[in-house]
Design an enzyme around this catalytic site. Structure first.
Site, mmCIF file in Angstrom:
data_model
loop_
_atom_site.group_PDB
_atom_site.id
_atom_site.type_symbol
_atom_site.label_atom_id
_atom_site.label_comp_id
_atom_site.label_asym_id
_atom_site.label_seq_id
_atom_site.Cartn_x
_atom_site.Cartn_y
_atom_site.Cartn_z
ATOM 1 N N ASP A 177 42.143 58.621 53.807
ATOM 2 C CA ASP A 177 43.526 58.348 53.388
ATOM 3 C C ASP A 177 43.551 57.007 52.669
ATOM 4 O O ASP A 177 42.868 56.067 53.101
ATOM 5 C CB ASP A 177 44.458 58.301 54.619
ATOM 6 C CG ASP A 177 45.909 58.588 54.258
ATOM 7 O OD1 ASP A 177 46.436 57.927 53.345
ATOM 8 O OD2 ASP A 177 46.508 59.482 54.889
ATOM 9 N N LYS A 223 52.494 72.899 54.336
ATOM 10 C CA LYS A 223 53.886 72.447 54.174
ATOM 11 C C LYS A 223 54.584 73.475 53.293
ATOM 12 O O LYS A 223 54.139 73.731 52.164
ATOM 13 C CB LYS A 223 53.943 71.075 53.502
ATOM 14 C CG LYS A 223 52.913 70.069 54.022
ATOM 15 C CD LYS A 223 53.330 69.411 55.324
ATOM 16 C CE LYS A 223 52.230 68.494 55.845
ATOM 17 N NZ LYS A 223 52.456 67.989 57.175
HETATM 18 C C1 LIG Z 1 52.100 63.347 57.305
HETATM 19 S S1 LIG Z 1 51.061 62.020 56.922
HETATM 20 C C2 LIG Z 1 49.735 62.236 58.060
HETATM 21 C C3 LIG Z 1 50.065 61.809 59.452
HETATM 22 C C4 LIG Z 1 48.848 61.839 60.332
HETATM 23 N N1 LIG Z 1 48.359 63.188 60.559
HETATM 24 C C5 LIG Z 1 49.152 61.232 61.682
HETATM 25 O O1 LIG Z 1 49.114 61.940 62.684
HETATM 26 O O2 LIG Z 1 49.414 60.028 61.753
HETATM 27 C C6 LIG Z 1 50.347 62.518 55.437
HETATM 28 C C7 LIG Z 1 49.266 61.578 54.938
HETATM 29 O O3 LIG Z 1 48.561 62.271 53.896
HETATM 30 C C8 LIG Z 1 48.122 61.307 52.976
HETATM 31 N N2 LIG Z 1 47.765 62.007 51.730
HETATM 32 C C9 LIG Z 1 48.571 62.737 50.923
HETATM 33 N N3 LIG Z 1 47.842 63.223 49.886
HETATM 34 C C10 LIG Z 1 46.566 62.808 50.088
HETATM 35 C C11 LIG Z 1 45.362 62.995 49.367
HETATM 36 N N4 LIG Z 1 45.315 63.713 48.252
HETATM 37 N N5 LIG Z 1 44.235 62.444 49.862
HETATM 38 C C12 LIG Z 1 44.263 61.717 51.013
HETATM 39 N N6 LIG Z 1 45.387 61.512 51.730
HETATM 40 C C13 LIG Z 1 46.516 62.041 51.263
HETATM 41 C C14 LIG Z 1 49.270 60.337 52.860
HETATM 42 O O4 LIG Z 1 48.809 59.076 52.409
HETATM 43 C C15 LIG Z 1 49.788 60.296 54.305
HETATM 44 O O5 LIG Z 1 49.244 59.176 54.998
#
Ligand SMILES: C[S@@+](CC[C@H](N)C(=O)[O-])C[C@H]1O[C@@H](n2cnc3c(N)ncnc32)[C@H](O)[C@@H]1O
Length: 381
Positions: free
Chosen positions: A248, A313
């Site tokens: 991330d 999602k």
């Molecule tokens: C809903 S949050 C995740 C929460 C995490 N599962 C937790 O329990 O704390 C979604 C995360 O996906 C990351 N994200 C979105 N697109 C991404 C990508 N292409 N590569 C890496 N991370 C990504 C965002 O930065 C965000 O931190």
């Protein structure tokens, strides 16, 4: 006169009635138990009326409840009742339960009673009424010898829409949800960095039996968490003593990094590819569901992981169609495994869990050749 069991009541997340209805309609058509679904947006449940009297029982045996994505619980029911008197609700409900037991030919009564209501914003006071009403109704049913705790017997449910109307029905033993209202009671772990942590905990509880959790979540295993920040899912893995590569660009929780079990890699989850295979892949990236489904299936196809749990999602519109599109894509990719029939086998399940919002959770297990060999050895022993 014995009641006609022609109706299913399916509980679901409020706002997902249409998807729950589409799904049961499809399953009912496949099982040739024809009928129609009734929905009202936001009411937290769906009814499915079979054309043939009594066919709801047949439908509940023909469909595997655990295959349903959008239903939290289901009941085989008689007609809706609307006329419980305020001075004595117990007597008419005991009579209805007796008629149901007779229709089912139950010699040992029901297992136990749940008094439930739709899980909606408006039902808080009704749920508190349900809790208070459970003891007097259980006593009435016990006096009538209708509740005997037999584990093989169906469970009796009274599903109230208000204090005088609702449904009475049963959930089939072994083919229904275990938890009341299909909602697991999980406690938020104080040290976890985000509430999302409960999604992974619920997923493990939902998709894996206690014995499988023990076997598949072993200390020393390795995992990749795509879209990990701030670390709620990673925390669950670390809690099992599993090493995690957390992918991330966002910041990870510092206390979690102090565990020494997490490597934070700031990279795009769609570009990251592990050098060595891992046991678990988990993914909570907010992305188009078809992109995530595609990525997950490729990890499994290339044997980069044995188990995957991830969220899809859902879009605002045509959510059920999108789920089907993702499933078709994942099956198309996984069915393409060129390693012979046995090595190509996998288990694919999905559920809209209680802690999911506008999303569903998917579990895929593609056993490694070593695990398949172990299973074969166990079978021949
Ligand atoms: C809903 S949050 C995740 C929460 C995490 N599962 C937790 O329990 O704390 C979604 C995360 O996906 C990351 N994200 C979105 N697109 C991404 C990508 N292409 N590569 C890496 N991370 C990504 C965002 O930065 C965000 O931190």
């Amino acid at each position: 006169m014995s009641p006609s069991l022609s109706q299913l009541v399916l509980y679901c997340r409020a706002g997902f009635e249409a998807e729950c209805a589409q799904e049961i309609q499809q399953r009912a058509n496949e099982a040739e138990c024809f009928g129609f679904a009734r929905t009202e947006r936001g009411q937290g449940f769906v009814t499915f009326e079979c054309y043939e009297p009594g066919a709801a029982q047949k439908l509940a045996s023909a469909v595997d409840f655990h295959e349903l994505i959008f239903a939290r619980q289901w009941l085989v029911c008689t007609e809706r009742f609307t006329d419980l008197p305020t001075d004595d609700r117990v007597t008419p409900l005991v009579e209805k339960a007796q008629a149901l037991a007779d229709a089912l030919d139950l010699t040992n009564g029901f297992r136990y009673l749940e008094v439930e209501a739709p899980d909606t914003e408006e039902s808080h006071s009704l749920l508190s009424f349900c809790r208070k009403f459970t003891a007097p109704l259980s006593n009435g049913l016990k006096k009538a010898e209708l509740l005997k705790g037999d584990k093989k017997a169906p469970q009796l449910h009274v599903f109230l829409l208000n204090s005088s109307a609702g449904y009475i029905g049963y959930s089939p033993a072994g083919n229904s949800a275990r938890d009341a209202m299909g909602i697991p009671r999980l406690k938020f772990p104080k040290q976890a960095p985000s509430r999302s942590t409960l999604k992974l905990e619920e997923a493990w509880r939902h998709f894996l039996s206690p014995a499988k959790r023990k076997a598949y979540l072993q200390p020393g295993m390795k995992a990749v968490d795509l879209g990990a920040a701030p670390g709620g899912w990673t925390w669950q893995l670390v809690n099992q003593d599993i090493r995690v590569a957390a992918i991330d660009n966002g910041p990870m929780d510092e206390a979690l990094m102090d565990s020494g079990l997490v490597e934070h890699i700031q990279e795009d989850g769609f570009k990251y590819w592990p050098q060595k295979k891992v046991d678990w892949l988990v993914c909570d990236m907010v992305e188009k569901p078809i992109r995530v489904a595609d990525l997950m299936a490729h990890w499994l196809l290339k044997r980069r992981c044995e188990f995957a749990i991830f969220n899809l999602k859902l879009p605002m519109k045509k959510r059920y169609e999108e789920v089907q599109r993702c499933f078709d894509r994942m099956r198309e990719i996984l069915d393409d495994a060129q390693e012979g029939d046995e090595a190509a086998q996998y288990q694919l399940r999905a559920k809209q869990l209680y802690h999911d919002r506008e999303e569903i959770t998917v579990f895929i297990h593609r056993p490694t050749p070593e695990r398949l060999a172990q299973w074969r050895k166990g079978q021949s022993a």
